[in-house]
Design an enzyme around this catalytic site. Structure first.
Site, PDB file in Angstrom:
ATOM      1  N   HIS A   1       5.937  -6.612   9.363  1.00 32.85           N
ATOM      2  CA  HIS A   1       6.939  -6.626   7.932  1.00 32.85           C
ATOM      3  C   HIS A   1       8.244  -7.491   8.135  1.00 32.85           C
ATOM      4  O   HIS A   1       8.924  -7.401   7.428  1.00 32.85           O
ATOM      5  CB  HIS A   1       7.146  -5.341   7.680  1.00 32.85           C
TER       6      HIS A   1
ATOM      7  N   HIS B   1       4.376  -5.239   2.230  1.00 31.04           N
ATOM      8  CA  HIS B   1       3.233  -5.506   1.297  1.00 31.04           C
ATOM      9  C   HIS B   1       3.820  -6.629   0.283  1.00 31.04           C
ATOM     10  O   HIS B   1       4.914  -6.515   0.174  1.00 31.04           O
ATOM     11  CB  HIS B   1       3.073  -4.302   0.541  1.00 31.04           C
TER      12      HIS B   1
ATOM     13  N   GLY C   1      -0.928  -4.952  -3.000  1.00 26.80           N
ATOM     14  CA  GLY C   1      -1.094  -5.379  -4.410  1.00 26.80           C
ATOM     15  C   GLY C   1      -1.861  -6.409  -4.559  1.00 26.80           C
ATOM     16  O   GLY C   1      -1.801  -7.253  -5.618  1.00 26.80           O
TER      17      GLY C   1
ATOM     18  N   MET D   1      -7.137  -2.744  -0.552  1.00 27.36           N
ATOM     19  CA  MET D   1      -7.713  -1.447  -0.343  1.00 27.36           C
ATOM     20  C   MET D   1      -7.936  -0.976  -1.669  1.00 27.36           C
ATOM     21  O   MET D   1      -9.022  -0.847  -2.283  1.00 27.36           O
ATOM     22  CB  MET D   1      -6.461  -0.639   0.287  1.00 27.36           C
ATOM     23  N   SER D   2      -6.734  -0.625  -2.633  1.00 25.22           N
ATOM     24  CA  SER D   2      -7.045   0.048  -3.824  1.00 25.22           C
ATOM     25  C   SER D   2      -7.749  -0.727  -4.730  1.00 25.22           C
ATOM     26  O   SER D   2      -8.834  -0.385  -5.716  1.00 25.22           O
ATOM     27  CB  SER D   2      -5.757   0.493  -4.548  1.00 25.22           C
TER      28      SER D   2
HETATM   29  C1  LIG Z   1       8.609  -1.828   7.406  1.00 21.36           C
HETATM   30  C2  LIG Z   1       7.553  -1.150   7.711  1.00 21.36           C
HETATM   31  N1  LIG Z   1       7.412  -0.483   8.803  1.00 21.36           N
HETATM   32  C3  LIG Z   1       6.144   0.200   8.963  1.00 21.36           C
HETATM   33  C4  LIG Z   1       5.188   0.558   7.954  1.00 21.36           C
HETATM   34  C5  LIG Z   1       3.889   1.257   8.169  1.00 21.36           C
HETATM   35  O1  LIG Z   1       2.832   0.584   7.804  1.00 21.36           O
HETATM   36  P1  LIG Z   1       1.935  -0.134   9.116  1.00 21.36           P
HETATM   37  O2  LIG Z   1       2.513  -0.042  10.469  1.00 21.36           O
HETATM   38  O3  LIG Z   1       1.477  -1.373   8.457  1.00 21.36           O
HETATM   39  O4  LIG Z   1       0.680   0.929   9.137  1.00 21.36           O
HETATM   40  P2  LIG Z   1      -0.006   1.348   7.736  1.00 21.36           P
HETATM   41  O5  LIG Z   1       0.146   2.822   7.451  1.00 21.36           O
HETATM   42  O6  LIG Z   1       0.370   0.471   6.629  1.00 21.36           O
HETATM   43  O7  LIG Z   1      -1.606   1.349   8.179  1.00 21.36           O
HETATM   44  C6  LIG Z   1       5.449  -0.522   6.713  1.00 21.36           C
HETATM   45  N2  LIG Z   1       4.602  -0.430   5.813  1.00 21.36           N
HETATM   46  N3  LIG Z   1       6.460  -1.128   6.649  1.00 21.36           N
HETATM   47  C1  LIG Z   2      -2.195  -0.136   4.275  1.00 25.01           C
HETATM   48  C2  LIG Z   2      -1.231  -1.086   3.942  1.00 25.01           C
HETATM   49  N1  LIG Z   2      -0.196  -1.733   4.766  1.00 25.01           N
HETATM   50  C3  LIG Z   2       0.694  -2.547   4.202  1.00 25.01           C
HETATM   51  C4  LIG Z   2       1.808  -3.304   4.779  1.00 25.01           C
HETATM   52  O1  LIG Z   2       2.610  -3.999   4.184  1.00 25.01           O
HETATM   53  O2  LIG Z   2       1.693  -2.962   5.991  1.00 25.01           O
HETATM   54  S1  LIG Z   2       0.402  -2.737   2.568  1.00 25.01           S
HETATM   55  C5  LIG Z   2      -1.091  -1.424   2.526  1.00 25.01           C
HETATM   56  C6  LIG Z   2      -1.712  -0.970   1.281  1.00 25.01           C
HETATM   57  C7  LIG Z   2      -2.655  -2.187   0.813  1.00 25.01           C
HETATM   58  O3  LIG Z   2      -3.425  -1.375  -0.295  1.00 25.01           O
HETATM   59  P1  LIG Z   2      -3.418  -2.051  -1.752  1.00 25.01           P
HETATM   60  O4  LIG Z   2      -4.608  -3.145  -1.426  1.00 25.01           O
HETATM   61  O5  LIG Z   2      -4.022  -0.851  -2.106  1.00 25.01           O
HETATM   62  O6  LIG Z   2      -2.343  -2.461  -2.242  1.00 25.01           O
HETATM   63 MG   LIG Z   3       0.284  -1.547   6.724  1.00 22.34          MG
END
Ligand SMILES: Cc1ncc(COP(=O)(O)OP(=O)(O)O)c(N)n1
Ligand SMILES: Cc1nc(C(=O)O)sc1CCOP(=O)(O)O
Ligand SMILES: [Mg+2]
Length: 212
Positions: A105, A125, A159, A179-180
């Site tokens: 991120h 995201h 998104g 995903m969605s």
């Molecule tokens: C800044 C930030 N840290 C952690 C997350 C959690 O997401 P992630 O480690 O990508 O695991 P998922 O729950 O998305 O599978 C995040 N979105 N943003």
């Molecule tokens: C699981 C996940 N991880 C993200 C990240 O930024 O780490 S965004 C995300 C959700 C993606 O789902 P959708 O396609 O519905 O937006």
């Molecule tokens: Mg994630």
């Protein structure tokens, strides 16, 4: 499979039968399907992976979220690591043979994951999404900065729709993760075809001489 990757993650809200029947329809269009089932046990995730193979997915199309043990046991191609997963360096050292993905991120997280052996990154995201409520999307400029900072492929997540896929690829993403967009669709196969066509269009615009 095309130049750009197309990852689909399960959302933890579908029954196994639904996942399997959708996955067999998605298979021709996607690079891989991630089993991202945070509330399921190791044996349930393993069984899902076995059923995906029986439904016609190649092992190279199966990725397991977080559970490195299940990824190895099921013969999956890849493991996708989230923030709280084992460090990619540990996975590299003790579970060689897996393709290692890491969610990042920020640029610092991306540089760290690359240095520690991640083979590809999810960055997001990027756009506003109901799947990540309560935090601001990071946007295309930050995606570009991350993609420019590393040599491993950066896959855009969050998104993603068929109509914004082009912007993501132009910003430097080497693929998309969805995903969605898939699991909320009434016809996941038709929607997956739309994503695959959007990626193919980008591929053709970069290599206009290439046959489809
Ligand atoms: C800044 C930030 N840290 C952690 C997350 C959690 O997401 P992630 O480690 O990508 O695991 P998922 O729950 O998305 O599978 C995040 N979105 N943003
Ligand atoms: C699981 C996940 N991880 C993200 C990240 O930024 O780490 S965004 C995300 C959700 C993606 O789902 P959708 O396609 O519905 O937006
Ligand atoms: Mg994630």
């Amino acid at each position: 499979m095309g130049k750009f990757e197309f990852h689909v993650m399960t959302n933890g809200r579908k029954q196994p039968d639904e996942i399997i029947s959708a996955a067999s329809i998605l298979a021709p269009y996607v690079t891989c399907i991630h089993i991202r089932e945070k509330d399921r046990s190791a044996s349930e995730i393993f069984n899902l992976a076995e059923r995906l193979k029986r439904a016609g997915l190649g092992r190279e199309q199966i990725y397991i979220n977080d559970r490195v043990d299940v990824a190895v046991a099921s013969g999956a191609e890849g493991v996708h690591l989230k923030g709280s997963s084992l460090d990619p360096e540990i996975v590299h050292r003790y579970f060689s043979g897996l393709r290692i993905g890491q969610s990042v991120h920020s640029i610092d997280e991306a540089l760290y994951a690359e240095e520690k052996g991640a083979h590809y990154l999810f960055y997001g995201h990027v756009f506003k999404t109901g799947s990540k409520k309560g935090s601001e999307p990071r946007g295309l400029d930050q995606l570009r900065e991350v993609a420019d900072a590393v040599t491993v492929p950066v896959i855009a997540i969050g998104g993603v729709t068929p109509s914004n896929t082009s912007e993501l690829i132009k910003a430097g993403a080497k693929g998309i993760a969805v995903m969605s967009g898939i699991w909320s669709a009434t016809d996941p196969g038709l929607v997956a075809k739309g994503y695959a066509e959007a990626l193919k269009k980008e591929e053709m615009s970069k290599c206009p001489g290439t046959m489809m």
